[in-house]
Design an enzyme around this catalytic site. Structure first.
Site, PDB file in Angstrom:
ATOM      1  N   VAL A  55      50.702  99.335  11.814  1.00  0.00           N
ATOM      2  CA  VAL A  55      50.312  98.689  10.553  1.00  0.00           C
ATOM      3  C   VAL A  55      50.944  99.426   9.372  1.00  0.00           C
ATOM      4  CG1 VAL A  55      48.382  98.093   9.037  1.00  0.00           C
ATOM      5  CG2 VAL A  55      48.141  97.803  11.511  1.00  0.00           C
TER       6      VAL A  55
ATOM      7  N   THR B 282      43.907 106.173  17.841  1.00  0.00           N
ATOM      8  CA  THR B 282      43.768 104.824  18.409  1.00  0.00           C
ATOM      9  C   THR B 282      43.838 104.779  19.944  1.00  0.00           C
ATOM     10  OG1 THR B 282      46.134 104.485  18.052  1.00  0.00           O
ATOM     11  CG2 THR B 282      44.654 103.621  16.356  1.00  0.00           C
TER      12      THR B 282
ATOM     13  N   THR C 114      37.731  98.434  12.933  1.00  0.00           N
ATOM     14  CA  THR C 114      38.018  97.716  14.177  1.00  0.00           C
ATOM     15  C   THR C 114      36.866  96.834  14.680  1.00  0.00           C
ATOM     16  OG1 THR C 114      38.445  98.124  16.539  1.00  0.00           O
ATOM     17  CG2 THR C 114      37.275  99.825  15.384  1.00  0.00           C
ATOM     18  N   ASP C 115      37.224  95.835  15.483  1.00  0.00           N
ATOM     19  CA  ASP C 115      36.245  95.002  16.193  1.00  0.00           C
ATOM     20  C   ASP C 115      35.443  95.839  17.208  1.00  0.00           C
ATOM     21  OD1 ASP C 115      38.754  95.333  17.483  1.00  0.00           O
ATOM     22  OD2 ASP C 115      38.286  93.744  18.909  1.00  0.00           O
TER      23      ASP C 115
ATOM     24  N   ALA D 101      44.913 106.477  12.189  1.00  0.00           N
ATOM     25  CA  ALA D 101      43.696 106.578  13.000  1.00  0.00           C
ATOM     26  C   ALA D 101      44.047 107.158  14.357  1.00  0.00           C
ATOM     27  CB  ALA D 101      43.070 105.194  13.188  1.00  0.00           C
TER      28      ALA D 101
ATOM     29  N   LYS E 103      35.104 105.283  14.953  1.00  0.00           N
ATOM     30  CA  LYS E 103      35.512 104.374  13.866  1.00  0.00           C
ATOM     31  C   LYS E 103      34.282 103.939  13.063  1.00  0.00           C
ATOM     32  CE  LYS E 103      39.070 102.788  13.050  1.00  0.00           C
ATOM     33  NZ  LYS E 103      40.112 103.260  12.100  1.00  0.00           N
TER      34      LYS E 103
ATOM     35  N   TRP F  78      42.792  93.441  17.958  1.00  0.00           N
ATOM     36  CA  TRP F  78      43.880  93.057  18.870  1.00  0.00           C
ATOM     37  C   TRP F  78      45.244  93.093  18.145  1.00  0.00           C
ATOM     38  CZ3 TRP F  78      42.738  88.944  23.154  1.00  0.00           C
ATOM     39  CH2 TRP F  78      41.511  89.220  23.752  1.00  0.00           C
TER      40      TRP F  78
ATOM     41  N   TYR G 243      35.893 105.836  20.947  1.00  0.00           N
ATOM     42  CA  TYR G 243      36.782 105.354  19.880  1.00  0.00           C
ATOM     43  C   TYR G 243      35.980 104.508  18.884  1.00  0.00           C
ATOM     44  CZ  TYR G 243      40.076 102.169  17.580  1.00  0.00           C
ATOM     45  OH  TYR G 243      40.750 101.411  16.649  1.00  0.00           O
TER      46      TYR G 243
ATOM     47  N   GLY H 140      52.483 104.387  11.802  1.00  0.00           N
ATOM     48  CA  GLY H 140      51.774 103.554  12.766  1.00  0.00           C
ATOM     49  C   GLY H 140      52.281 102.116  12.693  1.00  0.00           C
TER      50      GLY H 140
HETATM   51  N1  LIG Z   1      45.756  98.774  17.586  1.00  0.00           N
HETATM   52  C1  LIG Z   1      44.758  97.913  17.622  1.00  0.00           C
HETATM   53  O1  LIG Z   1      44.678  97.039  18.498  1.00  0.00           O
HETATM   54  C2  LIG Z   1      43.698  97.961  16.559  1.00  0.00           C
HETATM   55  C3  LIG Z   1      42.638  97.058  16.640  1.00  0.00           C
HETATM   56  C4  LIG Z   1      41.661  97.068  15.647  1.00  0.00           C
HETATM   57  C5  LIG Z   1      41.769  97.953  14.584  1.00  0.00           C
HETATM   58  N2  LIG Z   1      42.793  98.842  14.557  1.00  0.00           N
HETATM   59  C6  LIG Z   1      42.835  99.792  13.437  1.00  0.00           C
HETATM   60  O2  LIG Z   1      43.991  99.492  12.657  1.00  0.00           O
HETATM   61  C7  LIG Z   1      44.460 100.688  12.040  1.00  0.00           C
HETATM   62  C8  LIG Z   1      45.945 100.843  12.287  1.00  0.00           C
HETATM   63  O3  LIG Z   1      46.128 100.935  13.698  1.00  0.00           O
HETATM   64  P1  LIG Z   1      47.565 100.879  14.381  1.00  0.00           P
HETATM   65  O4  LIG Z   1      47.464  99.898  15.474  1.00  0.00           O
HETATM   66  O5  LIG Z   1      48.623 100.748  13.348  1.00  0.00           O
HETATM   67  O6  LIG Z   1      47.588 102.340  15.004  1.00  0.00           O
HETATM   68  P2  LIG Z   1      48.813 103.232  15.476  1.00  0.00           P
HETATM   69  O7  LIG Z   1      50.048 102.431  15.622  1.00  0.00           O
HETATM   70  O8  LIG Z   1      48.293 104.036  16.631  1.00  0.00           O
HETATM   71  O9  LIG Z   1      49.016 104.193  14.221  1.00  0.00           O
HETATM   72  C9  LIG Z   1      48.097 105.176  13.888  1.00  0.00           C
HETATM   73  C10 LIG Z   1      48.827 106.242  13.114  1.00  0.00           C
HETATM   74  O10 LIG Z   1      47.890 107.297  12.852  1.00  0.00           O
HETATM   75  C11 LIG Z   1      48.567 108.510  13.020  1.00  0.00           C
HETATM   76  N3  LIG Z   1      47.693 109.632  13.354  1.00  0.00           N
HETATM   77  C12 LIG Z   1      46.924 109.810  14.462  1.00  0.00           C
HETATM   78  N4  LIG Z   1      46.360 111.040  14.440  1.00  0.00           N
HETATM   79  C13 LIG Z   1      46.793 111.630  13.290  1.00  0.00           C
HETATM   80  C14 LIG Z   1      46.570 112.896  12.697  1.00  0.00           C
HETATM   81  N5  LIG Z   1      45.807 113.832  13.282  1.00  0.00           N
HETATM   82  N6  LIG Z   1      47.174 113.171  11.523  1.00  0.00           N
HETATM   83  C15 LIG Z   1      47.970 112.257  10.917  1.00  0.00           C
HETATM   84  N7  LIG Z   1      48.228 111.047  11.430  1.00  0.00           N
HETATM   85  C16 LIG Z   1      47.644 110.742  12.603  1.00  0.00           C
HETATM   86  C17 LIG Z   1      49.513 108.276  14.172  1.00  0.00           C
HETATM   87  O11 LIG Z   1      50.519 109.260  14.095  1.00  0.00           O
HETATM   88  P3  LIG Z   1      51.600 109.459  15.257  1.00  0.00           P
HETATM   89  O12 LIG Z   1      52.547 108.311  15.054  1.00  0.00           O
HETATM   90  O13 LIG Z   1      52.198 110.777  14.954  1.00  0.00           O
HETATM   91  O14 LIG Z   1      50.832 109.411  16.539  1.00  0.00           O
HETATM   92  C18 LIG Z   1      50.009 106.857  13.893  1.00  0.00           C
HETATM   93  O15 LIG Z   1      51.174 106.857  13.104  1.00  0.00           O
HETATM   94  C19 LIG Z   1      43.601 101.821  12.590  1.00  0.00           C
HETATM   95  O16 LIG Z   1      42.573 102.112  11.680  1.00  0.00           O
HETATM   96  C20 LIG Z   1      43.005 101.238  13.845  1.00  0.00           C
HETATM   97  O17 LIG Z   1      41.769 101.841  14.185  1.00  0.00           O
HETATM   98  C21 LIG Z   1      43.778  98.852  15.496  1.00  0.00           C
END
Ligand SMILES: NC(=O)c1ccc[n+]([C@@H]2O[C@H](COP(=O)([O-])OP(=O)(O)OC[C@H]3O[C@@H](n4cnc5c(N)ncnc54)[C@H](OP(=O)(O)O)[C@@H]3O)[C@@H](O)[C@H]2O)c1
Length: 305
Positions: free
Chosen positions: A13, A62, A101-102, A60, A129, A155, A125, A11
């Protein structure tokens, strides 16, 4: 040598964490192909086999809008999986660091959200969370010797991963003369490098036997500093990209209202998280969001020259 299990290494992060956690010990990163989070038993065997000193979960579900049509999958990844992680971590007496998350808040406040504020997620979502947070808290309530840290951020954007607002804006700005962006939702754009740096500091604390882990356990908010709208964020992205010489077709960014851009999920209008609590652990306040953006874009483009 300490052992760290990083779940969600692919992902945006997770990708950063793989790099920043490396100096702390042996990092085993797993992505979906090694560990499918919809299979709770595989979560258990993975953690038991690796026997880490700490588990960091950056994975997650997402897809905020898609979650409305597949809530069961969102709950499976965002709530059931962290529950099993917490249960196994408790059994092995190791800490769990989890990201949230927010979107657990409804955005009805107009001052920064504190860790103690009541949650009220607006969509599936956010609900999934929040359910994940509750599952971890529940394990902690039953087993006070279980140590965990939930880091809520907002964000998020970075160079790695499948996509985010910055990458979408750059793509649209390269293809179109006009981009319309919502101006009545505010929050704090947060660079993945800052999140990874912060989680690495927290991991370091959990690996330090001198630190009181019970004291460290809890929910923390972390974002870059400052407040902006999606519209002003988009304007800043194009200004910074232009200053780096990125070719853009874009002529105008037009501010619109949320009502003019309907989505399956309602987003919080006010999504600012208070960062005071985590400042007691971090050495310095998080940089302003625009500074993070400038640095991310320079790294993205200058490394491609
Ligand atoms: N993005 C935002 O704006 C945001 C905001 C607030 C908080 N967050 C939180 O920050 C954290 C990191 O988010 P991010 O933005 O890095 O998310 P991301 O880029 O979507 O990465 C999430 C990762 O989780 C993996 N995943 C999803 N379903 C899965 C499953 N069934 N089994 C194994 N892996 C799985 C995805 O795999 P694939 O690569 O194979 O899809 C992806 O690599 C999360 O907890 C998210 O809720 C994100």
């Amino acid at each position: 040598m300490k052992r760290i299990l990083l779940i969600g290494q692919d992902g945006q992060v997770g990708h950063e964490l793989l790099r920043t956690l490396a100096p702390l010990g042996t990092v085993t990163g797993v992505g979906r192909s090694q560990l499918d989070l919809t299979q709770p038993d595989v979560i258990q065997t993975t953690i038991e086999t690796i026997e880490p000193d700490v588990v960091v979960n950056a994975a997650a579900y997402t897809a905020v809008d898609k979650a409305e049509s597949e809530p069961d999958l969102a709950y499976s990844v965002n709530a059931t999986a962290p529950k099993r992680m917490a249960e196994v971590a408790q059994k092995l007496r190791i800490p769990l660091i989890h990201i949230s998350t927010d979107y657990v808040f409804d955005g009805c406040k107009n001052t920064p959200y504190l860790e103690t504020d009541a949650t009220n997620p607006l969509g599936e979502y956010g609900k999934s969370k929040r359910a994940g947070e509750e599952e971890i808290l529940e394990v902690s309530n039953r087993h006070p010797d279980f140590h965990y840290l939930i880091l809520r951020t907002a964000w998020v954007y970075g160079a790695a991963g499948k996509g985010n607002f910055v990458k979408t804006m750059l793509r649209l700005g390269g293809d179109r003369e006009e981009v319309r962006v919502v101006a009545d939702q505010v929050g704090t754009p947060t660079w993945t490098a800052e999140i990874a740096r912060t989680i690495t500091t927290l991991t370091c604390q959990f690996l330090d036997p001198q630190v009181d882990h019970a004291d460290l356990s809890g929910i923390y908010h972390f974002t870059n500093s400052g407040v902006t709208s999606w519209y002003d964020f988009a304007v800043a992205i194009f200004e910074e990209a232009k200053s780096l010489g990125v070719p853009l077709k874009l002529q105008r960014v037009v501010p619109i209202t949320t009502a003019e851009y309907p989505t399956p999920t309602q987003r919080p209008a006010y999504s600012v998280l208070a960062n005071q609590k985590i400042q007691s652990i971090l050495q310095a306040p998080a940089p302003q969001w625009r500074q993070g953006l400038r640095q991310m874009l320079s790294e993205l483009y200058l490394s491609n020259l």
